[in-house]
Design an enzyme around this catalytic site. Structure first.
Site, PDB file in Angstrom:
ATOM      1  N   TYR A  92      -1.395  -0.394  11.105  1.00  0.00           N
ATOM      2  CA  TYR A  92      -1.650  -1.003   9.864  1.00  0.00           C
ATOM      3  C   TYR A  92      -0.498  -0.605   8.866  1.00  0.00           C
ATOM      4  O   TYR A  92       0.011  -1.835   8.475  1.00  0.00           O
ATOM      5  CB  TYR A  92      -3.115  -0.475   9.410  1.00  0.00           C
ATOM      6  CG  TYR A  92      -3.176  -0.879   7.804  1.00  0.00           C
ATOM      7  CD1 TYR A  92      -3.249  -1.966   7.331  1.00  0.00           C
ATOM      8  CD2 TYR A  92      -2.948   0.232   6.789  1.00  0.00           C
ATOM      9  CE1 TYR A  92      -3.304  -2.344   5.926  1.00  0.00           C
ATOM     10  CE2 TYR A  92      -3.391   0.071   5.418  1.00  0.00           C
ATOM     11  CZ  TYR A  92      -3.052  -1.303   5.033  1.00  0.00           C
ATOM     12  OH  TYR A  92      -3.388  -1.506   3.669  1.00  0.00           O
ATOM     13  N   LYS A 116       2.295  -3.424   7.279  1.00  0.00           N
ATOM     14  CA  LYS A 116       2.528  -3.491   6.009  1.00  0.00           C
ATOM     15  C   LYS A 116       3.753  -3.253   5.398  1.00  0.00           C
ATOM     16  O   LYS A 116       4.501  -3.751   4.760  1.00  0.00           O
ATOM     17  CB  LYS A 116       1.668  -2.524   5.002  1.00  0.00           C
ATOM     18  CG  LYS A 116       0.118  -3.243   5.216  1.00  0.00           C
ATOM     19  CD  LYS A 116      -0.292  -4.465   4.611  1.00  0.00           C
ATOM     20  CE  LYS A 116      -0.188  -4.574   3.200  1.00  0.00           C
ATOM     21  NZ  LYS A 116      -0.596  -5.653   2.591  1.00  0.00           N
ATOM     22  N   THR A 165       0.991  -1.178  -0.217  1.00  0.00           N
ATOM     23  CA  THR A 165       0.091  -0.022  -0.001  1.00  0.00           C
ATOM     24  C   THR A 165       0.960   1.202   0.143  1.00  0.00           C
ATOM     25  O   THR A 165       2.047   1.106   0.667  1.00  0.00           O
ATOM     26  CB  THR A 165      -1.005  -0.077   1.193  1.00  0.00           C
ATOM     27  OG1 THR A 165      -1.500   1.289   1.484  1.00  0.00           O
ATOM     28  CG2 THR A 165       0.000  -0.325   2.383  1.00  0.00           C
ATOM     29  N   ASP A 166       0.221   2.314  -0.495  1.00  0.00           N
ATOM     30  CA  ASP A 166       1.142   3.671  -0.441  1.00  0.00           C
ATOM     31  C   ASP A 166       1.224   4.128   1.024  1.00  0.00           C
ATOM     32  O   ASP A 166       2.197   5.030   1.160  1.00  0.00           O
ATOM     33  CB  ASP A 166       0.242   4.580  -1.439  1.00  0.00           C
ATOM     34  CG  ASP A 166      -0.924   5.104  -0.721  1.00  0.00           C
ATOM     35  OD1 ASP A 166      -1.663   4.413  -0.112  1.00  0.00           O
ATOM     36  OD2 ASP A 166      -1.565   6.014  -1.302  1.00  0.00           O
ATOM     37  N   GLU A 167       0.341   3.469   2.015  1.00  0.00           N
ATOM     38  CA  GLU A 167       0.219   4.124   3.088  1.00  0.00           C
ATOM     39  C   GLU A 167       1.775   3.874   3.828  1.00  0.00           C
ATOM     40  O   GLU A 167       2.150   4.375   4.995  1.00  0.00           O
ATOM     41  CB  GLU A 167      -0.830   3.627   4.054  1.00  0.00           C
ATOM     42  CG  GLU A 167      -2.097   4.070   3.550  1.00  0.00           C
ATOM     43  CD  GLU A 167      -3.268   3.674   4.279  1.00  0.00           C
ATOM     44  OE1 GLU A 167      -3.038   3.717   5.621  1.00  0.00           O
ATOM     45  OE2 GLU A 167      -4.505   3.296   3.741  1.00  0.00           O
TER      46      GLU A 167
HETATM   47  P1  NAD Z   1     -10.006  -7.029   2.825  1.00  0.00           P
HETATM   48  O1  NAD Z   1      -9.846  -6.481   4.257  1.00  0.00           O
HETATM   49  O2  NAD Z   1     -11.330  -6.412   2.162  1.00  0.00           O
HETATM   50  O3  NAD Z   1      -9.662  -8.469   2.543  1.00  0.00           O
HETATM   51  C1  NAD Z   1      -8.613  -9.019   3.125  1.00  0.00           C
HETATM   52  C2  NAD Z   1      -9.049 -10.438   3.040  1.00  0.00           C
HETATM   53  O4  NAD Z   1      -7.847 -11.305   3.871  1.00  0.00           O
HETATM   54  C3  NAD Z   1     -10.034 -10.884   3.929  1.00  0.00           C
HETATM   55  O5  NAD Z   1     -10.978 -11.965   3.055  1.00  0.00           O
HETATM   56  C4  NAD Z   1      -9.832 -11.647   4.938  1.00  0.00           C
HETATM   57  O6  NAD Z   1     -10.744 -12.961   5.367  1.00  0.00           O
HETATM   58  C5  NAD Z   1      -8.465 -12.221   4.615  1.00  0.00           C
HETATM   59  N1  NAD Z   1      -7.547 -12.679   5.721  1.00  0.00           N
HETATM   60  C6  NAD Z   1      -7.290 -11.756   6.884  1.00  0.00           C
HETATM   61  N2  NAD Z   1      -6.194 -12.574   7.613  1.00  0.00           N
HETATM   62  C7  NAD Z   1      -6.171 -13.720   6.940  1.00  0.00           C
HETATM   63  C8  NAD Z   1      -5.245 -14.666   7.192  1.00  0.00           C
HETATM   64  N3  NAD Z   1      -4.721 -14.614   8.458  1.00  0.00           N
HETATM   65  N4  NAD Z   1      -5.155 -15.705   6.572  1.00  0.00           N
HETATM   66  C9  NAD Z   1      -5.735 -15.687   5.199  1.00  0.00           C
HETATM   67  N5  NAD Z   1      -6.528 -14.765   4.965  1.00  0.00           N
HETATM   68  C10 NAD Z   1      -6.819 -13.662   5.770  1.00  0.00           C
HETATM   69  O7  NAD Z   1      -8.565  -5.985   2.175  1.00  0.00           O
HETATM   70  P2  NAD Z   1      -8.388  -5.456   0.807  1.00  0.00           P
HETATM   71  O8  NAD Z   1      -9.102  -3.934   0.596  1.00  0.00           O
HETATM   72  O9  NAD Z   1      -9.193  -6.368  -0.318  1.00  0.00           O
HETATM   73  O10 NAD Z   1      -7.048  -5.409   0.828  1.00  0.00           O
HETATM   74  C11 NAD Z   1      -6.353  -6.442  -0.050  1.00  0.00           C
HETATM   75  C12 NAD Z   1      -4.708  -6.270   0.160  1.00  0.00           C
HETATM   76  O11 NAD Z   1      -4.501  -5.141  -0.507  1.00  0.00           O
HETATM   77  C13 NAD Z   1      -4.239  -5.976   1.453  1.00  0.00           C
HETATM   78  O12 NAD Z   1      -2.958  -6.489   1.647  1.00  0.00           O
HETATM   79  C14 NAD Z   1      -4.256  -4.261   1.632  1.00  0.00           C
HETATM   80  O13 NAD Z   1      -3.264  -3.959   2.387  1.00  0.00           O
HETATM   81  C15 NAD Z   1      -3.867  -3.976   0.194  1.00  0.00           C
HETATM   82  N6  NAD Z   1      -4.358  -2.665  -0.341  1.00  0.00           N
HETATM   83  C16 NAD Z   1      -5.479  -2.354   0.083  1.00  0.00           C
HETATM   84  C17 NAD Z   1      -5.916  -0.940  -0.648  1.00  0.00           C
HETATM   85  C18 NAD Z   1      -7.573  -0.414  -0.134  1.00  0.00           C
HETATM   86  O14 NAD Z   1      -7.580   0.642  -0.606  1.00  0.00           O
HETATM   87  N7  NAD Z   1      -8.425  -1.481   0.092  1.00  0.00           N
HETATM   88  C19 NAD Z   1      -5.137  -0.080  -0.857  1.00  0.00           C
HETATM   89  C20 NAD Z   1      -3.684  -0.740  -1.367  1.00  0.00           C
HETATM   90  C21 NAD Z   1      -3.650  -1.730  -0.731  1.00  0.00           C
HETATM   91  P1  TYD Z   2     -10.424   4.586   4.732  1.00  0.00           P
HETATM   92  O1  TYD Z   2     -11.303   4.251   3.844  1.00  0.00           O
HETATM   93  O2  TYD Z   2     -10.432   4.026   6.074  1.00  0.00           O
HETATM   94  O3  TYD Z   2      -8.885   4.540   4.020  1.00  0.00           O
HETATM   95  P2  TYD Z   2      -7.337   4.794   4.564  1.00  0.00           P
HETATM   96  O4  TYD Z   2      -7.585   5.217   5.830  1.00  0.00           O
HETATM   97  O5  TYD Z   2      -6.523   3.362   4.590  1.00  0.00           O
HETATM   98  O6  TYD Z   2      -6.992   5.727   3.722  1.00  0.00           O
HETATM   99  O7  TYD Z   2     -10.383   6.000   5.082  1.00  0.00           O
HETATM  100  C1  TYD Z   2     -10.436   7.116   3.919  1.00  0.00           C
HETATM  101  C2  TYD Z   2     -10.236   8.458   4.517  1.00  0.00           C
HETATM  102  O8  TYD Z   2     -11.519   8.845   4.991  1.00  0.00           O
HETATM  103  C3  TYD Z   2      -9.151   8.929   5.582  1.00  0.00           C
HETATM  104  O9  TYD Z   2      -8.858  10.178   5.439  1.00  0.00           O
HETATM  105  C4  TYD Z   2     -10.234   8.812   6.812  1.00  0.00           C
HETATM  106  C5  TYD Z   2     -11.590   9.232   6.133  1.00  0.00           C
HETATM  107  N1  TYD Z   2     -12.816   8.589   6.981  1.00  0.00           N
HETATM  108  C6  TYD Z   2     -13.728   9.465   7.608  1.00  0.00           C
HETATM  109  O10 TYD Z   2     -13.543  10.611   7.476  1.00  0.00           O
HETATM  110  N2  TYD Z   2     -14.763   8.943   8.067  1.00  0.00           N
HETATM  111  C7  TYD Z   2     -14.942   7.637   8.290  1.00  0.00           C
HETATM  112  O11 TYD Z   2     -15.865   7.163   8.799  1.00  0.00           O
HETATM  113  C8  TYD Z   2     -13.984   6.597   7.646  1.00  0.00           C
HETATM  114  C9  TYD Z   2     -14.143   5.175   7.561  1.00  0.00           C
HETATM  115  C10 TYD Z   2     -12.867   7.397   7.122  1.00  0.00           C
END
Ligand code: NAD
Ligand code: TYD
Length: 336
Positions: free
Chosen positions: A151, A155, A126-128
């Site tokens: 988090y 990562k 992630t970019d985070e």
């Molecule tokens: P999500 O929380 O929707 O899904 C995570 C999945 O992992 C779930 O299905 C969960 O059951 C499974 N999981 C958790 N712990 C586990 C374990 N110990 N063993 C097996 N499975 C397990 O997350 P997402 O938003 O789909 O993100 C997927 C990946 O992409 C993550 O690694 C996250 O860090 C990365 N990512 C997410 C975003 C975003 O905006 N959502 C952006 C950049 C990177």
């Molecule tokens: P989020 O979807 O949790 O993603 P991330 O924190 O990983 O970027 O949040 C996106 C942005 O929205 C972040 O600046 C936090 C803000 N946010 C709110 O203002 N209210 C909310 O209820 C949530 C979940 C997020």
């Protein structure tokens, strides 16, 4: 045929990836291991579940015996590691599971992958991990890691273990670092689905702090296409940033959702800021564009409407979710 272990494939991005890749590549065999935490949902995989080249395993990536068994049984050659605890707010409440899954789980996968000489290990990061930006500048692949939340720290640790495996043992690892995703099947704790669903219920929309934190938004399918390219052509030991330069303040998105749903802005409620809230993320994705030829296909203007419509048309999906454990968590978060 390519035998690929996908982890966390029942989550938001993993399920979108599996549905996308199996539709496009009938010569990929996917074994999807997912623990089915609160965020995992097999309904997301209905488009793939009956395909011959798809297999679901209910399991935990920290279980080394199980991962070894799967590698032997399915002759796995590739790993794409999506599995993670992924929500910043939850990591602030408790970081334990984040370290267990994101750090130890990734380490287990790397160990087993090494033993079986995998041809490619894609670590979905992630970019985070880069921390927070001021008003100016962008994250490049050379920006030093400076994570701020439990988090993003977990990562970043996983990324470092992945890179260490490349440098020390020559494991063919590639890391992707993407910005904030949105689209179908996103669990309604993240900003966009939470705001859509609250607005549909005429419930208050909790905006943290002044609402001016900035994220760089990408439609999930564009992320999936980028992962596909990195999987096929990414350079071992390399890092690829993925983003669309669609910088938006949170409050702009919230107002856009309210406007589209014809709901009043009086639903907006400014609430206490998230602890350690990163101010701005912005991605320089010129490397993946110039070296792998990736570019996003979806504009924010169109894809956010497509996403809102998806939530309107899939009420059963999220109703089942919000009637369960998620509500308890939500109440705990806002009653603290
Ligand atoms: P999500 O929380 O929707 O899904 C995570 C999945 O992992 C779930 O299905 C969960 O059951 C499974 N999981 C958790 N712990 C586990 C374990 N110990 N063993 C097996 N499975 C397990 O997350 P997402 O938003 O789909 O993100 C997927 C990946 O992409 C993550 O690694 C996250 O860090 C990365 N990512 C997410 C975003 C975003 O905006 N959502 C952006 C950049 C990177
Ligand atoms: P989020 O979807 O949790 O993603 P991330 O924190 O990983 O970027 O949040 C996106 C942005 O929205 C972040 O600046 C936090 C803000 N946010 C709110 O203002 N209210 C909310 O209820 C949530 C979940 C997020």
């Amino acid at each position: 045929m390519k035998n690929i272990l996908v982890t966390g494939g029942a989550g938001f991005i993993g399920s979108n990836f599996i549905n996308y890749i199996l539709e496009k590549n009938p010569d990929y065999n996917i074994v999807n291991i997912d623990k089915l935490t609160y965020a995992g949902n097999l309904e997301n995989l209905i488009p793939s579940q009956d395909k011959k080249n798809y297999k679901f395993i209910h399991g935990d990536i920290t279980n080394s015996d199980l991962i070894n068994y799967l590698f032997e049984k399915y002759e796995l050659e590739y790993v794409i590691n999506f599995a993670a605890e992924s929500h910043v707010d939850r990591s602030i409440l408790s970081s334990k599971e984040f370290v267990t899954t994101n750090v130890s789980g990734t380490n287990t996968l790397l160990d087993v992958a090494r033993k079986f000489n995998v041809k490619k290990f894609i670590q979905i990061s992630t970019d985070e991990v880069y921390g927070s930006l001021g008003k100016e500048g962008f994250f490049t692949e050379d920006t030093p890691l400076s994570p701020n939340s439990p988090y993003s720290s977990s990562k970043a640790s996983a990324d470092m273990l992945a890179i260490a495996n490349y440098h020390t043992y020559g494991l063919p690892v590639v890391i992707t670092r993407c910005s904030n995703n949105y689209g179908p099947y996103q669990f309604p704790e993240k900003l966009i689905p939470l705001m859509i669903i609250n607005a549909l219920h005429d419930k208050e929309l909790p905006v943290y702090g002044d609402g001016k934190n900035v994220r760089d938004w990408i439609y999930v399918t564009d992320h999936c296409r980028a992962i596909e390219l990195v999987f096929e052509k990414g350079e071992n030991g390399g890092v690829y940033n993925i983003g669309t330069s669609t910088e938006m303040e949170n409050i702009e998105i919230v107002k856009l959702i309210l406007d589209y749903l014809k709901k009043s802005e009086s639903l907006i409620e400014y609430v206490q800021d998230r602890l350690g809230h990163d101010r701005r993320y912005a991605i320089d994705s010129s490397k993946i564009k110039t070296t792998l030829g990736w570019s996003p296909k979806n504009s924010f203007e169109d894809a956010i409407i497509k996403t809102i419509d998806w939530y309107i048309n899939n009420k059963d999906w999220w109703n089942r979710i919000i009637s369960g454990e998620y509500m308890e968590y939500y109440q705990k978060l806002y009653n603290n």
